[in-house]
Scaffold this motif. Structure first.
Motif, short mmCIF file in Angstrom:
data_model
loop_
_atom_site.label_atom_id
_atom_site.label_comp_id
_atom_site.label_asym_id
_atom_site.label_seq_id
_atom_site.Cartn_x
_atom_site.Cartn_y
_atom_site.Cartn_z
N SER A 76 0.82 -1.21 0.00
CA SER A 76 0.00 0.00 0.00
C SER A 76 0.86 1.27 0.00
O SER A 76 0.33 2.37 0.21
CB SER A 76 -0.93 0.00 1.22
N SER A 77 2.14 1.14 -0.27
CA SER A 77 3.02 2.31 -0.24
C SER A 77 3.01 3.06 -1.57
O SER A 77 2.71 2.51 -2.63
CB SER A 77 4.45 1.88 0.08
N PHE A 78 3.36 4.32 -1.45
CA PHE A 78 3.51 5.18 -2.63
C PHE A 78 4.64 4.64 -3.51
O PHE A 78 4.54 4.65 -4.74
CB PHE A 78 3.81 6.61 -2.18
N HIS A 79 5.70 4.15 -2.90
CA HIS A 79 6.86 3.63 -3.63
C HIS A 79 6.46 2.45 -4.52
O HIS A 79 6.89 2.36 -5.68
CB HIS A 79 7.95 3.17 -2.65
N PHE A 80 5.66 1.55 -3.97
CA PHE A 80 5.21 0.39 -4.73
C PHE A 80 4.31 0.83 -5.89
O PHE A 80 4.43 0.31 -7.00
CB PHE A 80 4.48 -0.60 -3.83
N ALA A 81 3.44 1.78 -5.65
CA ALA A 81 2.55 2.27 -6.71
C ALA A 81 3.36 2.85 -7.87
O ALA A 81 3.07 2.57 -9.05
CB ALA A 81 1.59 3.33 -6.16
N ILE A 82 4.39 3.61 -7.56
CA ILE A 82 5.24 4.18 -8.60
C ILE A 82 5.97 3.07 -9.36
O ILE A 82 6.06 3.09 -10.59
CB ILE A 82 6.26 5.17 -7.99
N ALA A 83 6.49 2.08 -8.63
CA ALA A 83 7.21 0.97 -9.26
C ALA A 83 6.30 0.17 -10.19
O ALA A 83 6.71 -0.25 -11.27
CB ALA A 83 7.83 0.06 -8.19
N VAL A 84 5.05 -0.04 -9.78
CA VAL A 84 4.10 -0.79 -10.61
C VAL A 84 3.76 0.01 -11.87
O VAL A 84 3.72 -0.55 -12.98
CB VAL A 84 2.82 -1.14 -9.82
N MET A 85 3.54 1.30 -11.72
CA MET A 85 3.23 2.12 -12.91
C MET A 85 4.42 2.14 -13.87
O MET A 85 4.24 2.04 -15.08
CB MET A 85 2.86 3.56 -12.49
N PHE A 86 5.62 2.24 -13.32
CA PHE A 86 6.83 2.19 -14.14
C PHE A 86 6.91 0.85 -14.89
O PHE A 86 7.20 0.81 -16.08
CB PHE A 86 8.06 2.41 -13.25
N ALA A 87 6.62 -0.24 -14.20
CA ALA A 87 6.66 -1.58 -14.80
C ALA A 87 5.63 -1.69 -15.93
O ALA A 87 5.93 -2.23 -17.00
CB ALA A 87 6.42 -2.65 -13.74
N ILE A 88 4.45 -1.19 -15.69
CA ILE A 88 3.39 -1.26 -16.72
C ILE A 88 3.81 -0.49 -17.97
O ILE A 88 3.66 -0.98 -19.10
CB ILE A 88 2.05 -0.73 -16.17
N ILE A 89 4.36 0.69 -17.78
CA ILE A 89 4.78 1.52 -18.92
C ILE A 89 5.90 0.83 -19.70
O ILE A 89 5.87 0.75 -20.93
CB ILE A 89 5.21 2.92 -18.45
N VAL A 90 6.89 0.31 -18.99
CA VAL A 90 8.03 -0.34 -19.66
C VAL A 90 7.58 -1.59 -20.40
O VAL A 90 7.98 -1.83 -21.55
CB VAL A 90 9.15 -0.67 -18.64
N MET A 91 6.72 -2.41 -19.77
CA MET A 91 6.27 -3.63 -20.43
C MET A 91 5.38 -3.32 -21.63
O MET A 91 5.45 -4.00 -22.66
CB MET A 91 5.57 -4.55 -19.44
N HIS A 92 4.55 -2.29 -21.52
CA HIS A 92 3.72 -1.87 -22.66
C HIS A 92 4.61 -1.42 -23.81
O HIS A 92 4.39 -1.78 -24.97
CB HIS A 92 2.77 -0.75 -22.25
N ASP A 93 5.63 -0.65 -23.49
CA ASP A 93 6.56 -0.18 -24.51
C ASP A 93 7.30 -1.35 -25.15
O ASP A 93 7.45 -1.41 -26.37
CB ASP A 93 7.56 0.79 -23.90
N ALA A 94 7.77 -2.29 -24.33
CA ALA A 94 8.51 -3.44 -24.86
C ALA A 94 7.64 -4.27 -25.79
O ALA A 94 8.11 -4.79 -26.80
CB ALA A 94 9.03 -4.32 -23.71
N ARG A 95 6.38 -4.40 -25.48
CA ARG A 95 5.46 -5.22 -26.27
C ARG A 95 4.93 -4.46 -27.48
O ARG A 95 4.95 -4.95 -28.60
CB ARG A 95 4.31 -5.70 -25.39
#
Length: 112
Positions: A29-48
């Motif tokens: 539930s941390s802000f840090h985790f939320a940022i990391a997940v959004m970063f992961a989504i963007i990178v994986m979307h870009d890679a795909r």
């Protein structure tokens, strides 16, 4: 290991490992985790998506240049070899994500 594209996606593995490590250290539930997940989504979307479309465009351009070369119409056109294998398939992205999660979980279990 030395080029872009392929199995598994190192981009997906890296960002998923980062997201899970962030969850372990700061909580789900941390802000840090939320940022990391959004970063992961963007990178994986870009890679795909975006990067794979670039590879498809390179393939079409190579075919077009070959057709023009058959008719000797390539004078003045720079003929650079473009990378055709730039992005990842959905399976490569998923396998990279699973690899990153597994590595992060194993490292966390051995360190803590």
């Amino acid at each position: 290991m030395v080029g872009s594209g392929g199995m598994p996606s190192s981009h997906s593995a890296t960002v998923c490992a980062l997201a899970l490590a962030t969850a372990f250290d700061y909580g789900l539930s941390s802000f840090h985790f939320a940022i990391a997940v959004m970063f992961a989504i963007i990178v994986m979307h870009d890679a795909r998506g975006v990067r794979q479309e670039t590879g498809k465009q390179a393939k079409v351009l190579h075919q077009l240049i070959e057709e023009l070369a058959k008719e000797d119409l390539t004078k003045g056109i720079p003929v650079d070899n473009l990378k055709e294998f730039v992005g990842h398939t959905p399976l490569q992205v998923v396998m990279g994500a699973l690899l990153g999660i597994a590595v992060s979980a194993v490292l966390y279990a051995t360190v803590y």
